[in-house]
Design a protein around this motif. Structure first.
Motif, PDB file in Angstrom:
ATOM      1  N   ASP A  97       0.828  -1.204   0.000  1.00 46.41           N
ATOM      2  CA  ASP A  97       0.000   0.000   0.000  1.00 46.41           C
ATOM      3  C   ASP A  97       0.867   1.261   0.000  1.00 46.41           C
ATOM      4  O   ASP A  97       0.596   2.210  -0.739  1.00 46.41           O
ATOM      5  N   ARG A  98       1.894   1.272   0.834  1.00 45.42           N
ATOM      6  CA  ARG A  98       2.799   2.427   0.867  1.00 45.42           C
ATOM      7  C   ARG A  98       3.586   2.530  -0.437  1.00 45.42           C
ATOM      8  O   ARG A  98       3.807   3.627  -0.958  1.00 45.42           O
ATOM      9  N   ALA A  99       3.985   1.378  -0.999  1.00 46.94           N
ATOM     10  CA  ALA A  99       4.706   1.374  -2.278  1.00 46.94           C
ATOM     11  C   ALA A  99       3.834   1.978  -3.375  1.00 46.94           C
ATOM     12  O   ALA A  99       4.294   2.824  -4.150  1.00 46.94           O
ATOM     13  N   LEU A 100       2.582   1.556  -3.428  1.00 44.37           N
ATOM     14  CA  LEU A 100       1.686   2.088  -4.453  1.00 44.37           C
ATOM     15  C   LEU A 100       1.450   3.577  -4.247  1.00 44.37           C
ATOM     16  O   LEU A 100       1.448   4.346  -5.205  1.00 44.37           O
ATOM     17  N   ALA A 128      -7.823   1.135  -8.030  1.00 46.41           N
ATOM     18  CA  ALA A 128      -8.238   0.040  -7.141  1.00 46.41           C
ATOM     19  C   ALA A 128      -7.700  -1.291  -7.664  1.00 46.41           C
ATOM     20  O   ALA A 128      -7.227  -2.122  -6.876  1.00 46.41           O
ATOM     21  N   GLU A 129      -7.760  -1.501  -8.960  1.00 50.07           N
ATOM     22  CA  GLU A 129      -7.225  -2.737  -9.544  1.00 50.07           C
ATOM     23  C   GLU A 129      -5.710  -2.804  -9.363  1.00 50.07           C
ATOM     24  O   GLU A 129      -5.160  -3.855  -9.047  1.00 50.07           O
ATOM     25  N   LEU A 130      -5.029  -1.674  -9.547  1.00 50.96           N
ATOM     26  CA  LEU A 130      -3.581  -1.647  -9.365  1.00 50.96           C
ATOM     27  C   LEU A 130      -3.227  -1.959  -7.907  1.00 50.96           C
ATOM     28  O   LEU A 130      -2.292  -2.714  -7.638  1.00 50.96           O
ATOM     29  N   ARG A 131      -3.983  -1.418  -6.973  1.00 50.03           N
ATOM     30  CA  ARG A 131      -3.748  -1.696  -5.550  1.00 50.03           C
ATOM     31  C   ARG A 131      -3.921  -3.197  -5.270  1.00 50.03           C
ATOM     32  O   ARG A 131      -3.095  -3.800  -4.583  1.00 50.03           O
ATOM     33  N   TRP A 138       2.178  -4.454 -14.087  1.00 55.90           N
ATOM     34  CA  TRP A 138       0.780  -4.142 -13.838  1.00 55.90           C
ATOM     35  C   TRP A 138       0.413  -2.685 -14.074  1.00 55.90           C
ATOM     36  O   TRP A 138      -0.764  -2.377 -14.289  1.00 55.90           O
ATOM     37  N   VAL A 139       1.376  -1.798 -14.049  1.00 54.67           N
ATOM     38  CA  VAL A 139       1.069  -0.374 -14.238  1.00 54.67           C
ATOM     39  C   VAL A 139       0.350  -0.132 -15.570  1.00 54.67           C
ATOM     40  O   VAL A 139      -0.754   0.418 -15.584  1.00 54.67           O
TER      41      VAL A 139
END
Length: 184
Positions: free
Chosen positions: A38-41, A57-60, A91-92
């Protein structure tokens, strides 16, 4: 190669990152290193350009589910920092985002360096030891600042909030020192 025998990235586009990009990418790498998706994202999202169909939300969800040992990686264990970063990078664009130029250049340098290091020491994660060393250096600097006479004087003069936080800070600092000594 530095005088201490370490490899350092000092030139190229990744060597000229603006302060905000440096802070965001450093925060991202530290979060990846301690397995905090979560912090990385959150740090990486500041560097991403959302497209029309961007889905944060999908990326998370994808960041939380990354497992290099399952998804394929460079090492048998699948636990190198660069393997996590590579899966994040995969994934980005799949979730409608694009990297800004500075982040793209930084990732190219990170993957290039990882490839170079793997040719010389395939079982070693160069980023893990580098981040550990930088974290240890930061902990030592923080400890010195906390124990400086003027800091202790401010505590004695009524900084009770810092006084209550001091045991926890010292415990984290000592844990970092112990990890650094164990890895050397």
């Amino acid at each position: 190669v530095t005088s201490a025998g370490e490899l350092a990235l000092l030139a190229g586009p990744f060597g000229r990152l603006d302060p905000a990009a440096r802070r965001d990418l450093w925060d991202y790498l530290r979060a990846v290193a301690v397995d905090d998706p979560d912090r990385a994202l959150g740090a990486l999202l500041r560097r991403l350009v959302p497209g029309r169909r961007a889905d944060a939300a999908e990326l998370r969800t994808r960041f939380r589910q990354v497992a290099p040992f399952r998804d394929g990686g460079w090492s048998a264990a699948g636990d190198h920092l660069a393997e996590h970063v590579a899966l994040h990078a995969l994934w980005v664009p799949r979730t409608g985002f694009a990297f800004d130029g500075a982040t793209r250049d930084f990732l190219r340098a990170l993957f290039g360096f990882t490839h170079l290091a793997a040719g010389h020491a395939p079982t070693l994660d160069p980023w893990d030891s580098a981040l550990e060393r930088l974290g240890w250096s930061a902990a030592v600097a923080q400890g010195r600042r906390m124990l400086a006479p003027d800091a202790l004087g401010r505590i004695a003069a009524g900084q009770s909030q810092l006084l209550f936080a001091l045991p926890g800070l010292l415990e984290r600092w000592l844990a970092r020192v112990d990890r650094a000594e164990a890895s050397s």
